[in-house]
Design a protein around this motif. Structure first.
Motif, PDB file in Angstrom:
ATOM      1  N   GLN A   1       0.821  -1.202   0.000  1.00  0.00           N
ATOM      2  CA  GLN A   1       0.000   0.000   0.000  1.00  0.00           C
ATOM      3  C   GLN A   1       0.860   1.259   0.000  1.00  0.00           C
ATOM      4  O   GLN A   1       0.523   2.259  -0.640  1.00  0.00           O
ATOM      5  CB  GLN A   1      -0.917  -0.017   1.234  1.00  0.00           C
ATOM      6  N   LEU A   2       1.988   1.215   0.713  1.00  0.00           N
ATOM      7  CA  LEU A   2       2.863   2.387   0.767  1.00  0.00           C
ATOM      8  C   LEU A   2       3.454   2.687  -0.607  1.00  0.00           C
ATOM      9  O   LEU A   2       3.468   3.844  -1.047  1.00  0.00           O
ATOM     10  CB  LEU A   2       3.979   2.161   1.796  1.00  0.00           C
ATOM     11  N   THR A   3       3.936   1.657  -1.314  1.00  0.00           N
ATOM     12  CA  THR A   3       4.511   1.879  -2.652  1.00  0.00           C
ATOM     13  C   THR A   3       3.448   2.328  -3.640  1.00  0.00           C
ATOM     14  O   THR A   3       3.730   3.133  -4.545  1.00  0.00           O
ATOM     15  CB  THR A   3       5.196   0.603  -3.133  1.00  0.00           C
ATOM     16  N   ASP A   4       2.206   1.846  -3.486  1.00  0.00           N
ATOM     17  CA  ASP A   4       1.133   2.295  -4.380  1.00  0.00           C
ATOM     18  C   ASP A   4       0.817   3.765  -4.164  1.00  0.00           C
ATOM     19  O   ASP A   4       0.589   4.513  -5.134  1.00  0.00           O
ATOM     20  CB  ASP A   4      -0.120   1.453  -4.151  1.00  0.00           C
ATOM     21  N   ASP A   5       0.822   4.208  -2.909  1.00  0.00           N
ATOM     22  CA  ASP A   5       0.563   5.625  -2.641  1.00  0.00           C
ATOM     23  C   ASP A   5       1.661   6.500  -3.220  1.00  0.00           C
ATOM     24  O   ASP A   5       1.387   7.571  -3.788  1.00  0.00           O
ATOM     25  CB  ASP A   5       0.452   5.850  -1.137  1.00  0.00           C
ATOM     26  N   ILE A   6       2.923   6.073  -3.065  1.00  0.00           N
ATOM     27  CA  ILE A   6       4.032   6.864  -3.613  1.00  0.00           C
ATOM     28  C   ILE A   6       3.954   6.907  -5.137  1.00  0.00           C
ATOM     29  O   ILE A   6       4.186   7.957  -5.756  1.00  0.00           O
ATOM     30  CB  ILE A   6       5.372   6.286  -3.134  1.00  0.00           C
TER      31      ILE A   6
END
Length: 564
Positions: free
Chosen positions: A335-340
């Motif tokens: 989820q963190l990489t998708d937000d970035i």
């Protein structure tokens, strides 16, 4: 006596005429004497051993010559001249012993050369086994020493003089070096104090600025209240409050900027530690640098974060940095990489639409914050786990978490200050700092220095310095201001010139065995063996009362129960 031959008795006077047969060769000159009204005979009453009084007649002998002038001095204010007095009693002459003490013979040494045979006793057995003694010459028993010539003696003296000069010059050089170090330390301290006022960096520097503003406001307010009245006084006080508010706001803006800069520096130091090589000691005192895949990964993430967080010089440079970040994020799907990635696409789209750099600052700040969170995640950067604080368990978090009654938030116990006299935990360190800025504005930097100095002195004395490490700066402030009633804001002397030394040097330092003194007097007090002989009883009782007050205050701390 000639007067007796002429028929003049004691205490009688007569008239005589004196003439000269040769007036030209031996003229007569009258002798003028100072008038003296003192009678020739005095009656003195003397008390006897039996308790009575006896009258005695004392004859006054007048000197036939005038006393010599032995010097004196003149009073500069009154102008009165004072002469040194002469002694009437003549010095007794030493009796002649018949020996000439001052002569050339008594000051001249006479040398003589004489040979002498030394005899000793030697034991030797006879035919019947008994020992007999016989005198023998002792010439063979003694061996002559090394003869020293005059040149060797002078050379030895020269070496001794050179040795003494070397030690004296070393002492002088050490003294000069010590004075030079003291001068450099004083100049460094003065420069740091000036730099702290002009360019504050630490929390102590800002606390000192807040206190300086408060002291200035109190002085100006006192001057206004003593000189103005009525509506004019109200207007000037209102402008004073407004000016003080502007000064505090400027200090807070500076503090926020320094806090952001310190945060960036701490993040940079953390990433540098994760990317540093392992250092292994090798033979011969050398060091071997070792790298592995985790260090290379941490170094790559550090460079990616640096390229994203810096302000770009051109749009092409920014696009290259974002593409490099995208390639790095493709290795991990969460989820963190998708937000970035979504934020990266939004920035690239806005850059293609020719949106200015000022409009993209908020978006870029958000991207750098999420990238930092990605870099500090041990799942993506295993090397960072060695430098982050390990997470607490549920039991640890429940026992080490406290409620702040000011901000109403649960925080770790490490964020609370626990002075010795507190009965309950009320505010965290951040709320205490906010209250200090808004109301109290106390400068505890001097008390921290005093505490560090106290710990170092107790360690040098070799005693049990455990109590000094249990105390905090607030405890020292209570001792100095409340127990010993010293107010740095009102006293002319500064707190840096004071020391809290032992009252009884034979016992370890404690709040109930301390004495507040100027630094130049502390060494003299520590040399006192018996306090009862040096100080008065009233002063000793006052010091003991202060020790009792400190004992009652610090006895509330459970950690000091073993030392009471």
């Amino acid at each position: 006596d000639a007067r007796m031959e002429l028929g003049i008795g004691p205490h009688e006077s007569t008239l005589m005429e004196v003439s000269s047969t040769h007036l030209d060769a031996y003229p007569l000159h009258p002798h003028q004497t100072a008038e003296n009204n003192t009678p020739d005979v005095l009656t003195v009453q003397v008390q006897t051993d039996a308790g009575g009084v006896q009258e005695l007649l004392v004859e006054v002998e007048r000197p036939g010559h005038r006393k010599k002038f032995l010097g004196g001095y003149r009073h500069q204010l009154t102008g009165v001249e004072f002469h040194h007095a002469a002694v009437q009693t003549l010095q007794k002459k030493r009796p002649d012993r018949g020996v000439e003490a001052f002569s050339r013979d008594t000051q001249t040494v006479e040398l003589s050369r004489q040979e002498q045979q030394l005899w000793g006793r030697r034991l030797h057995p006879d035919d019947q086994g008994r020992f007999a003694t016989s005198p023998v010459a002792a010439t063979g028993w003694f061996s002559p020493g090394t003869y020293t010539t005059a040149s060797e003696y002078l050379e030895r003296r020269l070496r001794a003089v050179i040795c003494l000069q070397a030690f004296v010059r070393r002492w002088l050089a050490h003294k000069a070096a010590t004075l030079r170090m003291e001068r450099d330390r004083r100049l460094a301290w003065s420069w740091s104090a000036t730099a702290a006022r002009s360019n504050p960096q630490r929390r102590e520097d800002f606390n000192q600025l807040y206190r300086s503003v408060a002291r200035w406001r109190m002085e100006v307010e006192q001057q206004i209240c003593s000189t103005l009245t009525g509506a004019e006084k109200t207007a000037v006080l209102r402008s004073l409050v407004q000016f003080e508010t502007e000064q505090i706001a400027a200090i807070e803006r500076r503090q926020i900027a320094i806090g952001a800069s310190n945060h960036d520096n701490s993040v940079r130091r953390l990433l540098d530690k994760t990317a540093a090589c392992y250092r292994w000691p090798a033979a011969g005192g050398q060091t071997v640098l070792v790298e592995n895949q985790q260090i290379l990964r941490a170094r790559h993430l550090r460079d990616v974060y640096a390229s994203v967080s810096l302000r770009p010089r051109s749009p092409e440079q920014r696009e290259r940095a974002l593409e490099r970040l995208r390639d790095t994020l493709q290795e991990h799907a969460c989820q963190l990489t998708d937000d970035i990635t979504g934020l990266l696409d939004r920035e690239l789209d806005l850059m293609r639409r020719s949106v200015g750099g000022a409009s993209l600052d908020g978006l870029r700040k958000r991207i750098s914050t999420l990238v930092l969170q990605f870099v500090k995640t041990p799942e993506f950067n295993p090397e960072v786990s060695r430098h982050l604080q390990p997470p607490q368990t549920t039991s640890q978090s429940q026992s080490d978490t406290l409620l702040c009654r000011s901000c109403h938030r649960f925080q770790p116990a490490s964020r609370f200050d626990l002075p010795a006299g507190c009965r309950r935990i009320s505010r965290c360190r951040a709320c205490s700092a906010l209250d200090h800025v808004s109301r109290a504005r106390r400068d505890v930097c001097s008390y921290k220095k005093l505490l560090l100095r106290l710990r170092a002195e107790e360690q040098q004395l070799g005693g049990d310095a455990t109590i000094t490490f249990l105390l905090q700066a607030e405890d020292l402030r209570y001792l100095v201001e409340d127990v010993w009633t010293f107010c740095p804001a009102k006293e002319s002397s500064h707190l840096d010139g004071l020391d809290l030394v032992r009252w009884d040097r034979r016992r370890a330092w404690s709040p109930w065995n301390c004495f507040l003194l100027p630094r130049e007097e502390s060494s003299s007090h520590l040399q006192v063996e018996d306090l009862q002989q040096v100080y008065e009883a009233v002063f000793i009782r006052s010091v003991e009362y202060k020790h009792l007050v400190a004992w009652r205050h610090f006895s509330q701390n459970p950690a000091m129960v073993d030392y009471l």
